[in-house]
Design a protein around this motif. Structure first.
Motif, PDB file in Angstrom:
ATOM      1  N   VAL A  99     -18.906 113.756 -25.722  1.00 48.27           N
ATOM      2  CA  VAL A  99     -18.683 114.807 -24.725  1.00 48.27           C
ATOM      3  C   VAL A  99     -19.263 116.129 -25.233  1.00 48.27           C
ATOM      4  CG1 VAL A  99     -16.908 116.141 -23.506  1.00 48.27           C
ATOM      5  CG2 VAL A  99     -16.630 113.675 -23.799  1.00 48.27           C
ATOM      6  N   ASP A 100     -19.085 116.412 -26.525  1.00 48.66           N
ATOM      7  CA  ASP A 100     -19.600 117.643 -27.117  1.00 48.66           C
ATOM      8  C   ASP A 100     -21.129 117.675 -27.088  1.00 48.66           C
ATOM      9  OD1 ASP A 100     -19.240 120.154 -28.345  1.00 48.66           O
ATOM     10  OD2 ASP A 100     -19.455 119.285 -30.346  1.00 48.66           O
ATOM     11  N   LEU A 146     -26.242 120.343 -22.030  1.00 51.59           N
ATOM     12  CA  LEU A 146     -26.210 120.997 -20.718  1.00 51.59           C
ATOM     13  C   LEU A 146     -26.263 122.520 -20.857  1.00 51.59           C
ATOM     14  CD1 LEU A 146     -23.628 118.774 -18.820  1.00 51.59           C
ATOM     15  CD2 LEU A 146     -26.070 119.002 -18.326  1.00 51.59           C
ATOM     16  N   GLN A 147     -25.610 123.043 -21.889  1.00 52.19           N
ATOM     17  CA  GLN A 147     -25.638 124.495 -22.115  1.00 52.19           C
ATOM     18  C   GLN A 147     -27.049 124.971 -22.437  1.00 52.19           C
ATOM     19  OE1 GLN A 147     -22.657 124.801 -25.194  1.00 52.19           O
ATOM     20  NE2 GLN A 147     -21.093 125.495 -23.755  1.00 52.19           N
ATOM     21  N   MET A 148     -27.793 124.148 -23.167  1.00 48.88           N
ATOM     22  CA  MET A 148     -29.146 124.536 -23.569  1.00 48.88           C
ATOM     23  C   MET A 148     -30.197 124.139 -22.535  1.00 48.88           C
ATOM     24  SD  MET A 148     -28.666 126.105 -26.346  1.00 48.88           S
ATOM     25  CE  MET A 148     -30.353 126.308 -26.854  1.00 48.88           C
ATOM     26  N   ASP A 149     -29.815 123.341 -21.559  1.00 46.25           N
ATOM     27  CA  ASP A 149     -30.766 122.852 -20.558  1.00 46.25           C
ATOM     28  C   ASP A 149     -31.368 124.014 -19.777  1.00 46.25           C
ATOM     29  OD1 ASP A 149     -32.195 120.959 -19.120  1.00 46.25           O
ATOM     30  OD2 ASP A 149     -30.625 120.740 -17.608  1.00 46.25           O
ATOM     31  N   GLY A 150     -32.677 124.039 -19.704  1.00 44.50           N
ATOM     32  CA  GLY A 150     -33.378 125.072 -18.964  1.00 44.50           C
ATOM     33  C   GLY A 150     -33.599 126.356 -19.745  1.00 44.50           C
ATOM     34  N   ALA A 151     -33.204 126.377 -21.018  1.00 44.14           N
ATOM     35  CA  ALA A 151     -33.342 127.592 -21.822  1.00 44.14           C
ATOM     36  C   ALA A 151     -34.808 127.958 -22.040  1.00 44.14           C
ATOM     37  CB  ALA A 151     -32.634 127.437 -23.161  1.00 44.14           C
ATOM     38  N   GLY A 152     -35.667 126.974 -22.206  1.00 46.16           N
ATOM     39  CA  GLY A 152     -37.064 127.279 -22.488  1.00 46.16           C
ATOM     40  C   GLY A 152     -38.025 126.751 -21.443  1.00 46.16           C
ATOM     41  N   SER A 153     -37.521 125.947 -20.519  1.00 48.57           N
ATOM     42  CA  SER A 153     -38.401 125.348 -19.516  1.00 48.57           C
ATOM     43  C   SER A 153     -37.552 124.909 -18.327  1.00 48.57           C
ATOM     44  CB  SER A 153     -39.137 124.149 -20.129  1.00 48.57           C
ATOM     45  OG  SER A 153     -38.211 123.193 -20.598  1.00 48.57           O
ATOM     46  N   ALA A 154     -38.095 124.056 -17.500  1.00 47.35           N
ATOM     47  CA  ALA A 154     -37.360 123.569 -16.329  1.00 47.35           C
ATOM     48  C   ALA A 154     -36.144 122.748 -16.752  1.00 47.35           C
ATOM     49  CB  ALA A 154     -38.289 122.716 -15.470  1.00 47.35           C
ATOM     50  N   LYS A 155     -35.147 122.732 -15.885  1.00 43.59           N
ATOM     51  CA  LYS A 155     -33.936 121.953 -16.171  1.00 43.59           C
ATOM     52  C   LYS A 155     -34.264 120.462 -16.223  1.00 43.59           C
ATOM     53  CE  LYS A 155     -29.957 124.570 -14.753  1.00 43.59           C
ATOM     54  NZ  LYS A 155     -29.146 124.128 -15.865  1.00 43.59           N
ATOM     55  N   MET A 156     -33.640 119.762 -17.179  1.00 43.21           N
ATOM     56  CA  MET A 156     -33.880 118.336 -17.358  1.00 43.21           C
ATOM     57  C   MET A 156     -32.768 117.490 -16.739  1.00 43.21           C
ATOM     58  SD  MET A 156     -35.207 118.501 -21.382  1.00 43.21           S
ATOM     59  CE  MET A 156     -34.360 117.034 -21.774  1.00 43.21           C
ATOM     60  N   TYR A 157     -31.561 118.075 -16.600  1.00 42.98           N
ATOM     61  CA  TYR A 157     -30.395 117.294 -16.189  1.00 42.98           C
ATOM     62  C   TYR A 157     -29.764 117.860 -14.922  1.00 42.98           C
ATOM     63  CZ  TYR A 157     -30.886 116.313 -21.192  1.00 42.98           C
ATOM     64  OH  TYR A 157     -31.384 115.989 -22.430  1.00 42.98           O
ATOM     65  N   THR A 158     -29.180 116.959 -14.124  1.00 41.82           N
ATOM     66  CA  THR A 158     -28.481 117.388 -12.905  1.00 41.82           C
ATOM     67  C   THR A 158     -26.972 117.472 -13.121  1.00 41.82           C
ATOM     68  OG1 THR A 158     -28.342 115.111 -12.114  1.00 41.82           O
ATOM     69  CG2 THR A 158     -30.244 116.427 -11.380  1.00 41.82           C
ATOM     70  N   GLY A 159     -26.491 116.966 -14.241  1.00 42.08           N
ATOM     71  CA  GLY A 159     -25.059 117.009 -14.532  1.00 42.08           C
ATOM     72  C   GLY A 159     -24.741 116.189 -15.774  1.00 42.08           C
ATOM     73  N   SER A 160     -23.444 116.050 -16.051  1.00 43.54           N
ATOM     74  CA  SER A 160     -22.985 115.362 -17.270  1.00 43.54           C
ATOM     75  C   SER A 160     -23.425 113.906 -17.336  1.00 43.54           C
ATOM     76  CB  SER A 160     -21.459 115.422 -17.364  1.00 43.54           C
ATOM     77  OG  SER A 160     -21.019 116.748 -17.392  1.00 43.54           O
ATOM     78  N   ILE A 161     -23.205 113.178 -16.252  1.00 41.24           N
ATOM     79  CA  ILE A 161     -23.553 111.751 -16.236  1.00 41.24           C
ATOM     80  C   ILE A 161     -25.062 111.570 -16.389  1.00 41.24           C
ATOM     81  CG2 ILE A 161     -23.445 109.599 -14.903  1.00 41.24           C
ATOM     82  CD1 ILE A 161     -20.694 110.569 -15.822  1.00 41.24           C
ATOM     83  N   ASP A 162     -25.829 112.393 -15.662  1.00 37.96           N
ATOM     84  CA  ASP A 162     -27.289 112.334 -15.743  1.00 37.96           C
ATOM     85  C   ASP A 162     -27.754 112.635 -17.168  1.00 37.96           C
ATOM     86  OD1 ASP A 162     -29.992 112.201 -14.568  1.00 37.96           O
ATOM     87  OD2 ASP A 162     -30.033 114.363 -14.983  1.00 37.96           O
ATOM     88  N   CYS A 163     -27.145 113.629 -17.792  1.00 40.58           N
ATOM     89  CA  CYS A 163     -27.508 114.000 -19.167  1.00 40.58           C
ATOM     90  C   CYS A 163     -27.230 112.840 -20.122  1.00 40.58           C
ATOM     91  CB  CYS A 163     -26.729 115.244 -19.589  1.00 40.58           C
ATOM     92  SG  CYS A 163     -27.026 115.754 -21.292  1.00 40.58           S
ATOM     93  N   ALA A 164     -26.025 112.269 -20.041  1.00 32.96           N
ATOM     94  CA  ALA A 164     -25.663 111.160 -20.936  1.00 32.96           C
ATOM     95  C   ALA A 164     -26.584 109.961 -20.718  1.00 32.96           C
ATOM     96  CB  ALA A 164     -24.210 110.759 -20.716  1.00 32.96           C
TER      97      ALA A 164
END
Length: 172
Positions: free
Chosen positions: A42-43, A49-67
């Protein structure tokens, strides 16, 4: 045998408290490590997710998508990335927080022989906050290493490809 004070079969209170402090430090460190291991996936997702989109386009749509994307691209082990420094932090922080409490409390003028129920609440709060603050300050560098390991592989180079997964120092 029937004369004088009754004999106590308990060790002196100082010996008992020292033994329980050490036991508490070990148990506190171990319990913290178990909890950290269970919550690490979870961490990792939260940090990604916190770092998503920091340097470029977002990679994830949410927690499940990220995992899902993380495990597909990097394997199940990626959900536990950063666990070694997290375990170092939890074992040291949990132990130090518990271990520093009594010495700090006693520095506030508490008589160690006094029953805990007679110690003013404000001294318990100050000792708890002080031991937590000292332990947190000493264990904090491991959090930085953990977060860097968790976000390793998220950065993209100028060509749009992901940069190699490796930890680098702040020197450059």
């Amino acid at each position: 045998h029937g004369h004088g004070r009754p004999r106590s079969h308990l060790p002196p209170s100082g010996a008992m408290e020292n033994k329980s402090v050490i036991r508490g430090m070990v148990y506190g460190g171990f319990a913290s490590c178990v909890a950290e291991t269970i919550t690490m996936p979870v961490d990792v997702v939260k940090t990604r997710l916190q770092m998503d989109g920091a340097g470029s386009a977002k990679m994830y749509t949410g927690s499940i998508d990220c995992a899902a994307k993380l495990t597909k691209a990097e394997g199940m082990g990626a959900l536990f990335r950063g666990l070694p420094p997290a375990l170092v932090r939890q074992s040291t922080y949990g132990s130090m927080r518990y271990g520093f409490y009594t010495p700090i409390r006693d520095l506030l003028g508490v008589d160690p022989t006094k029953p805990k129920s007679e110690i003013p609440l404000w001294k318990k709060i100050v000792a708890g906050a002080g031991s937590g603050a000292v332990a947190s300050g000493l264990a904090n560098p491991t959090d930085l290493v953990k977060v860097r390991m968790q976000t390793d592989g998220m950065a993209k180079g100028p060509d749009g490809n992901f940069l190699p997964k490796k930890i680098q120092g702040d020197g450059g």
